[in-house]
Design an enzyme around this catalytic site. Structure first.
Site, PDB file in Angstrom:
ATOM      1  N   CYS A 135       0.229   2.276  -5.621  1.00 51.29           N
ATOM      2  CA  CYS A 135       0.739   3.312  -5.195  1.00 51.29           C
ATOM      3  C   CYS A 135       2.297   2.787  -5.017  1.00 51.29           C
ATOM      4  O   CYS A 135       2.783   3.220  -3.883  1.00 51.29           O
ATOM      5  CB  CYS A 135       0.053   3.837  -3.981  1.00 51.29           C
ATOM      6  SG  CYS A 135      -1.545   4.448  -4.204  1.00 51.29           S
ATOM      7  N   ALA A 136       2.854   2.564  -5.973  1.00 53.76           N
ATOM      8  CA  ALA A 136       4.336   1.807  -5.874  1.00 53.76           C
ATOM      9  C   ALA A 136       5.424   2.687  -5.423  1.00 53.76           C
ATOM     10  O   ALA A 136       6.469   2.148  -4.775  1.00 53.76           O
ATOM     11  CB  ALA A 136       4.621   0.981  -6.954  1.00 53.76           C
ATOM     12  N   GLY A 137       5.434   3.946  -5.940  1.00 58.33           N
ATOM     13  CA  GLY A 137       6.745   4.661  -5.844  1.00 58.33           C
ATOM     14  C   GLY A 137       7.173   4.918  -4.316  1.00 58.33           C
ATOM     15  O   GLY A 137       6.272   5.115  -3.683  1.00 58.33           O
ATOM     16  N   GLY A 152       9.169   2.274  -4.555  1.00 64.00           N
ATOM     17  CA  GLY A 152       9.229   1.031  -5.166  1.00 64.00           C
ATOM     18  C   GLY A 152       9.852   0.070  -4.229  1.00 64.00           C
ATOM     19  O   GLY A 152       9.997  -1.280  -4.607  1.00 64.00           O
ATOM     20  N   LYS A 178       8.523  -1.613  -1.540  1.00 59.67           N
ATOM     21  CA  LYS A 178       7.497  -2.669  -1.446  1.00 59.67           C
ATOM     22  C   LYS A 178       7.324  -3.808  -2.880  1.00 59.67           C
ATOM     23  O   LYS A 178       7.205  -4.806  -2.670  1.00 59.67           O
ATOM     24  CB  LYS A 178       6.175  -2.284  -0.651  1.00 59.67           C
ATOM     25  CG  LYS A 178       6.291  -1.789   0.593  1.00 59.67           C
ATOM     26  CD  LYS A 178       4.893  -1.321   1.068  1.00 59.67           C
ATOM     27  CE  LYS A 178       4.873  -0.661   2.451  1.00 59.67           C
ATOM     28  NZ  LYS A 178       5.434   0.793   2.586  1.00 59.67           N
ATOM     29  N   ASP A 228      -2.736   6.665 -12.775  1.00 66.23           N
ATOM     30  CA  ASP A 228      -3.571   7.268 -11.653  1.00 66.23           C
ATOM     31  C   ASP A 228      -4.753   6.019 -11.219  1.00 66.23           C
ATOM     32  O   ASP A 228      -5.553   5.936 -11.979  1.00 66.23           O
ATOM     33  CB  ASP A 228      -4.425   8.521 -12.235  1.00 66.23           C
ATOM     34  CG  ASP A 228      -5.028   9.290 -11.134  1.00 66.23           C
ATOM     35  OD1 ASP A 228      -4.930   8.650  -9.914  1.00 66.23           O
ATOM     36  OD2 ASP A 228      -5.622  10.413 -11.260  1.00 66.23           O
ATOM     37  N   ASP A 252      -0.663   1.172  -0.798  1.00 59.74           N
ATOM     38  CA  ASP A 252       0.083   1.750   0.145  1.00 59.74           C
ATOM     39  C   ASP A 252      -0.128   3.019  -0.183  1.00 59.74           C
ATOM     40  O   ASP A 252       0.857   3.819  -0.984  1.00 59.74           O
ATOM     41  CB  ASP A 252       1.668   1.417  -0.246  1.00 59.74           C
ATOM     42  CG  ASP A 252       2.545   2.179   0.956  1.00 59.74           C
ATOM     43  OD1 ASP A 252       2.159   2.428   1.876  1.00 59.74           O
ATOM     44  OD2 ASP A 252       3.780   1.999   0.484  1.00 59.74           O
ATOM     45  N   CYS A 290       1.669   4.522   6.493  1.00 58.22           N
ATOM     46  CA  CYS A 290       2.821   4.682   7.617  1.00 58.22           C
ATOM     47  C   CYS A 290       2.222   5.961   8.764  1.00 58.22           C
ATOM     48  O   CYS A 290       2.928   6.996   8.942  1.00 58.22           O
ATOM     49  CB  CYS A 290       4.127   5.195   7.259  1.00 58.22           C
ATOM     50  SG  CYS A 290       4.056   6.564   6.019  1.00 58.22           S
TER      51      CYS A 290
END
Length: 464
Positions: free
Chosen positions: A263-265, A267, A269, A313, A330, A383
């Site tokens: 779930c990188a966006g 970016g 991390k 996805d 994340d 978070c």
């Protein structure tokens, strides 16, 4: 700005810089506009309680643009050095421009009532008594929805009979101005370069530095993309995943070359992971279900040469099971652990929103666990301090798995090695069971837990 946030669900941290540039505001003018925007958003709950006592009609009956004028004027009167007559006059002028003379008279009357007391006195009048309704009192005093106060108290293990000291400290921290934290790209820059440019060494991340003020883009390392803005809690989450020692069954002995951020966006991390991977001959695949966020991740990791990005996805992944050595999940969450950066989030979320994310979070964690090889590492990061997004998710997912092959004492050692390798100063480390630890430095909290295959999961309060 406030109207855009309220009516169009705009994010202040994304829209405000462009509005300042569009209107040619810089220096003190930009600083004032920023303080008025974020201060009004942070204080909205307290200000609404006060305005409810000063208005002859409920705020829900006030036209939305006028509500924002009233909130802005209240912030100026109670929480800034703007002179009272100037705060009232500019608010009245703004109301007149938006809605005409009659509305201007209404705003004038309400704000003159607000100006008769200071903030602390108004809180004493507007908030419920602490001894009879401690959650309601803290909600008004620290400008949070009541349900968030309760969630935070539960996450910290406090109840209303115990004084709620930690809960109050966390709520107060949400109301402080966040400082800008930078993160260098490992192997391409050194924190000393940021310090030489006016930064302060970060307390916990070996790659971080704090910037007291000014434009981060004015620093050469940031302009050259060898450093970027990234909160310290976010840095620590990535570091924890990268530094945990792996176990190596025979078929993958010594392998640690395939890393995934699913779930990188946008970016942040992934960029730090890619820098760490480059130093160890590994490669990071950064994916996100939303194409525009996948593009942001691609841009973030491009400088490292040790990562690629794709729109995927992760609830229906294209990779085979066990393909990766380290996986960072994340996951999308309520964001209530990052209210200093996004103060408007506290007014957009409800307890029901958390329930709505539960299925997605569980699906992503299950697929992250399937994607990692035996003996590998999974980092589950949100978070949010909400148990429904953190420990409950872990418990539900791990309860259904039977691939436990690492003794508890090994998981415990891996856990504390991971979270104490880079720092000890300033952190309180507490173990609440055999497989997790809460690290606290006052305002920020990070929960790190090892799952049932010896893989590490990490939850940060305040990670961005």
């Amino acid at each position: 700005m406030l109207i855009a946030v309220e009516q169009r669900d705009a994010y202040a941290n994304l829209l405000l810089p462009s509005m300042l540039a569009e209107r040619g505001l810089a220096g003190r003018d930009a600083a004032l506009a920023t303080e008025l925007t974020y201060g009004t958003l942070r204080g909205r709950g307290s200000y609404d309680a006060i305005l409810g006592l000063c208005s002859d009609r409920g705020l829900d009956r006030v036209d939305p643009p006028l509500r924002e004028v009233l909130r802005l004027g209240t912030h100026q009167l109670l929480a800034t050095r703007v002179r009272p007559h100037a705060a009232v006059a500019t608010s009245v002028d703004l109301a007149r421009d938006l809605a005409g003379q009659r509305s201007a008279g209404f705003v004038n009357a309400v704000l003159r009532r607000v100006s008769t007391r200071d903030l602390e006195t108004w809180i004493g009048v507007a908030a419920p008594r602490r001894d009879t309704d401690p959650l309601g009192h803290l909600a008004v005093r620290y400008s949070h929805p009541r349900w968030m106060v309760q969630v935070l108290a539960e996450a910290l293990g406090e109840d209303t009979g115990g004084g709620l000291a930690e809960t109050e400290a966390a709520l107060a921290a949400d109301g402080t101005r966040p400082r800008v934290t930078l993160c260098v790209e490992p192997g391409l820059a050194d924190p000393g370069e940021l310090i030489a440019a006016g930064g302060e060494p970060a307390a916990w991340s070996p790659f971080g530095a704090y910037l007291a003020g000014g434009d981060p883009g004015a620093i050469e390392a940031v302009r050259a993309r060898r450093a970027a803005v990234q909160d310290e809690a976010s840095q620590l989450a990535a570091i924890a995943v990268a530094r945990v020692e792996l176990t190596s069954p025979g078929e993958v002995a010594g392998r640690d070359s395939r890393w995934l951020d699913l779930c990188a966006g946008p970016g942040g991390k992934a960029r730090l992971l890619a820098g760490l991977a480059a130093q160890r001959g590994a490669h990071v695949l950064a994916t996100d279900a939303r194409p525009h966020r996948a593009r942001l991740a691609r841009d973030a990791v491009a400088v490292t040469g040790a990562a690629s990005a794709a729109a995927v996805d992760a609830t229906a992944p294209a990779w085979r099971a066990g393909a990766f050595d380290r996986v960072l999940a994340d996951v999308p969450c309520s964001g209530i652990g990052a209210l200093r950066r996004r103060p408007e989030a506290r007014w957009r979320r409800s307890a029901q929103d958390v329930l709505g994310l539960a299925g997605l979070q569980r699906s992503l964690l299950r697929n992250a666990l399937d994607a990692v090889r035996p003996g590998g590492v999974v980092g589950y990061v949100t978070c949010s301090p909400h148990r429904g997004e953190t420990r409950d998710v872990l418990a539900d997912v791990l309860r259904d798995r039977d691939d436990n092959d690492v003794p508890t004492e090994v998981r415990q050692q891996q856990l504390f090695t991971a979270v104490t390798t880079w720092t000890t100063q300033g952190w309180t480390v507490e173990s609440d069971n055999n497989e997790s630890a809460l690290l606290s430095n006052g305002a920020d909290r990070m929960l790190v837990a090892v799952d049932d295959r010896g893989r590490v999961t990490a939850r940060t309060h305040g990670a961005q």
